[in-house]
Design a protein around this motif. Structure first.
Motif, mmCIF file in Angstrom:
data_model
loop_
_atom_site.group_PDB
_atom_site.id
_atom_site.type_symbol
_atom_site.label_atom_id
_atom_site.label_comp_id
_atom_site.label_asym_id
_atom_site.label_seq_id
_atom_site.Cartn_x
_atom_site.Cartn_y
_atom_site.Cartn_z
ATOM 1 N N LEU A 1 -7.719 1.974 1.515
ATOM 2 C CA LEU A 1 -9.099 1.861 1.062
ATOM 3 C C LEU A 1 -9.920 1.053 2.056
ATOM 4 O O LEU A 1 -11.102 1.337 2.273
ATOM 5 N N ALA B 1 0.874 -1.169 0.000
ATOM 6 C CA ALA B 1 0.000 0.000 0.000
ATOM 7 C C ALA B 1 0.909 1.216 0.000
ATOM 8 O O ALA B 1 1.555 1.498 1.000
ATOM 9 N N ILE B 2 0.994 1.897 -1.127
ATOM 10 C CA ILE B 2 1.921 3.022 -1.170
ATOM 11 C C ILE B 2 1.181 4.296 -0.800
ATOM 12 O O ILE B 2 -0.028 4.385 -0.919
ATOM 13 N N HIS C 1 1.809 8.834 -0.744
ATOM 14 C CA HIS C 1 2.639 9.896 -1.310
ATOM 15 C C HIS C 1 3.099 10.891 -0.270
ATOM 16 O O HIS C 1 3.600 11.951 -0.602
ATOM 17 N N ILE D 1 -10.517 9.381 -3.435
ATOM 18 C CA ILE D 1 -9.862 8.149 -3.025
ATOM 19 C C ILE D 1 -9.115 7.498 -4.174
ATOM 20 O O ILE D 1 -8.669 6.365 -4.061
ATOM 21 N N SER D 2 -8.930 8.220 -5.284
ATOM 22 C CA SER D 2 -8.414 7.534 -6.465
ATOM 23 C C SER D 2 -6.975 7.068 -6.291
ATOM 24 O O SER D 2 -6.538 6.167 -6.976
ATOM 25 N N GLU D 3 -6.220 7.663 -5.363
ATOM 26 C CA GLU D 3 -4.838 7.230 -5.182
ATOM 27 C C GLU D 3 -4.692 6.273 -4.007
ATOM 28 O O GLU D 3 -3.583 5.905 -3.647
ATOM 29 N N ASN D 4 -5.797 5.905 -3.375
ATOM 30 C CA ASN D 4 -5.712 5.051 -2.202
ATOM 31 C C ASN D 4 -6.103 3.629 -2.553
ATOM 32 O O ASN D 4 -7.179 3.385 -3.070
ATOM 33 N N GLY D 5 -5.211 2.715 -2.273
ATOM 34 C CA GLY D 5 -5.527 1.312 -2.505
ATOM 35 C C GLY D 5 -5.184 0.501 -1.284
ATOM 36 O O GLY D 5 -4.650 1.007 -0.302
ATOM 37 N N ALA E 1 -12.930 8.885 -11.808
ATOM 38 C CA ALA E 1 -12.152 7.757 -11.300
ATOM 39 C C ALA E 1 -12.153 7.735 -9.781
ATOM 40 O O ALA E 1 -11.110 7.723 -9.134
ATOM 41 N N SER E 2 -13.329 7.759 -9.196
ATOM 42 C CA SER E 2 -13.596 7.672 -7.760
ATOM 43 C C SER E 2 -13.049 8.841 -6.956
ATOM 44 O O SER E 2 -13.024 8.783 -5.737
#
Lengths: 181, 304
Positions: B223, B60-61, B63, B215-219, B211-212
């Motif tokens: 998430l 889970a990266i 930034h 939260i688009s950069e959260n995986g 693209a959501s």
């Protein structure tokens, strides 16, 4: 106790069960295959009952779906998308074009064998594969995940030099960061 | 000392209840949507599987430190509002830390999560996140107005800013506030449509378009935390509405029935409409919902 081999095995089984039944697909609409996805997702074939649903961004996705032919220009974007996905991640090659080039076997600007550039877990044969074939491909992927054999991401990390060399042969002006996940 | 321990255990139990109920409601939402669209749909526990999968992602990266804290802010906000809202009217199992003025505290703390989220989304540098955040804050200026108007009407009418006092008013008078202050209820329910961010107010997430969004950069695990916090927060909102307007609940069965009936309003409304644009959504909230909010305040001031 926690690091015990047997308890790790149990954890793996539970985690793989969850991964198997919740597949979030990032449909990279490279070629004509993207048109087969709406029928797969909507009421006729309803992939959501298997836990397959669309993901909006690569960060949230589990499966990268390469739908059809992949031009040399899009390969760069696909690599970037793949490397942004979170581990464990799977690639499904969709249609004949990803296997051997299909009808574009002698084209100068498409990728012939996808497996040289990204670790493909499951290929779906056909031109075009019907939604039934797509669902059977997902079923095959679920089988592989449950058995713990869908480890494409690990393979990619281990053989990164080989993949990079292949990729750089296609993409001459490589201006991406070398390590991207 | 014993009471502190007891409260902590009760808080954990409340959290688990909110988590499970919120997740199941989310799954039922997907099931209902599927059945309306003539599909079989995922099982009702699909959200648990999704959450487990997200939690078991190996990487889970992030930034930066602010994005790392973004999901935590949402979780903190959800849990804090959960602790203030009484789950049942008479019980020993679910302690709540209510006090005089907790309604005003709740108004603040309910927007704390989205604001923390906005800070976190800003650091990702994803343009979709930035657009999603601006849309979310705009939407909030929309639905907060009828929502605050409804609450202010209740506060004026019953001279209290405490949720428990409002519940006691309903028990003593024998009628629910949705009948004795109908305009406030209508305004609050209309504001709830925006709070849940289902269609037509899904302008923040907007999967096909943004693209959501934030939260688009959260995986992965990020998430997962957001999903759990969202489920807990859904339970908090529904319970708060039941407490304020539907006389609270004596036991869990009644609570589940009442909250699910309330939850069907945004779910079924979302199935009939498509997404608004941001300015349409705000205009919608500043139209009839605010009008009903104004009526509620007038009723509270002139016809006590």
């Amino acid at each position: 106790m926690i690091n015990d081999k047997n308890s790790q095995k149990i954890v793996d089984i539970i985690q793989n069960w969850a991964r198997q039944h919740s597949i979030w697909v990032l449909a990279y609409g490279t070629g004509c295959g993207a048109i087969e996805l709406p029928p797969t997702m909507t009421s006729r074939y309803d992939a959501e009952r298997l836990g397959v649903r669309g993901a909006a961004t690569p960060r949230q996705a589990d499966v990268l779906l390469i739908t059809g032919y992949l031009t040399t220009k899009t390969l760069k974007r696909v690599i970037r998308v793949y490397e942004q996905m979170q581990d464990p991640k799977y690639v499904v090659g969709f249609g004949s074009c990803t296997i051997n080039g299909g009808m574009y076997y002698d084209s100068y600007n498409t990728i012939k064998v996808l497996d040289k550039y990204l670790p493909v877990d499951v290929y779906i044969n056909g031109c075009m594969p019907r939604p039934e074939a797509v669902l059977s491909g997902f079923a095959k992927l679920q089988e592989r995940i449950a058995e713990g054999r869908a480890e494409g991401a690990k393979k990619y990390k281990e053989n990164l030099e080989w993949y990079r060399a292949n990729q750089k042969k296609i993409i001459p002006n490589w201006v991406m960061p070398d390590y991207n996940w | 000392m014993e009471s502190v321990l007891y409260n902590i255990l009760g808080a954990v139990a409340t959290f688990l209840l909110a988590f499970v109920v919120g997740m199941i409601y989310g799954g039922l939402n997907r099931k209902i949507t599927a059945r309306v669209q003539n599909r079989k749909g995922p099982p009702f526990y699909q959200n648990f599987i999704d959450a487990m999968k997200l939690a078991s992602k190996r990487s889970a990266i992030h930034h930066g430190i602010m994005q790392h804290f973004g999901p935590a802010f949402i979780m903190v906000s959800s849990v804090m509002s959960l602790m203030v809202v009484p789950v049942l009217t008479h019980n020993q199992w679910f302690p709540n830390l209510n006090f005089h003025g907790d309604l005003i505290f709740l108004l603040y703390i309910m927007v704390f999560g989205p604001l923390g989220m906005a800070l976190g989304a800003g650091q990702t540098g994803n343009p979709n996140s930035a657009i999603g955040v601006t849309r979310g804050l705009s939407l909030m200026t929309g639905f907060e107005i009828p929502w605050v108007m409804a609450l202010v009407a209740l506060m004026i009418q019953y001279h209290t800013t405490s949720i428990v006092d409002l519940m006691n008013v309903q028990i003593q008078s024998g009628t629910w506030l949705m009948f004795s202050s109908p305009f406030a209820f209508i305004a609050a329910v209309m504001a709830m449509l925006g709070m849940f961010r289902y269609s037509p107010f899904d302008i923040v997430g907007a999967p096909a378009e943004l693209a959501s969004g934030p939260i688009s950069e959260n995986g992965g695990k990020y998430l997962f935390v957001m999903m759990s916090a969202g489920s807990v927060f859904a339970f908090v909102k529904l319970t708060l509405y039941v407490d304020l307007f539907m006389g609270g609940a004596d036991n869990l069965v009644i609570l589940l029935v009442k909250t699910f009936v309330l939850y069907l309003i945004p779910v079924l409304y979302s199935l009939t409409t498509v997404r608004y644009r941001t300015e349409h959504a705000i205009r919608w909230f500043w139209g009839w919902p605010s009008f009903f909010g104004l009526l509620a305040i007038l009723q509270a001031v002139f016809f006590k």
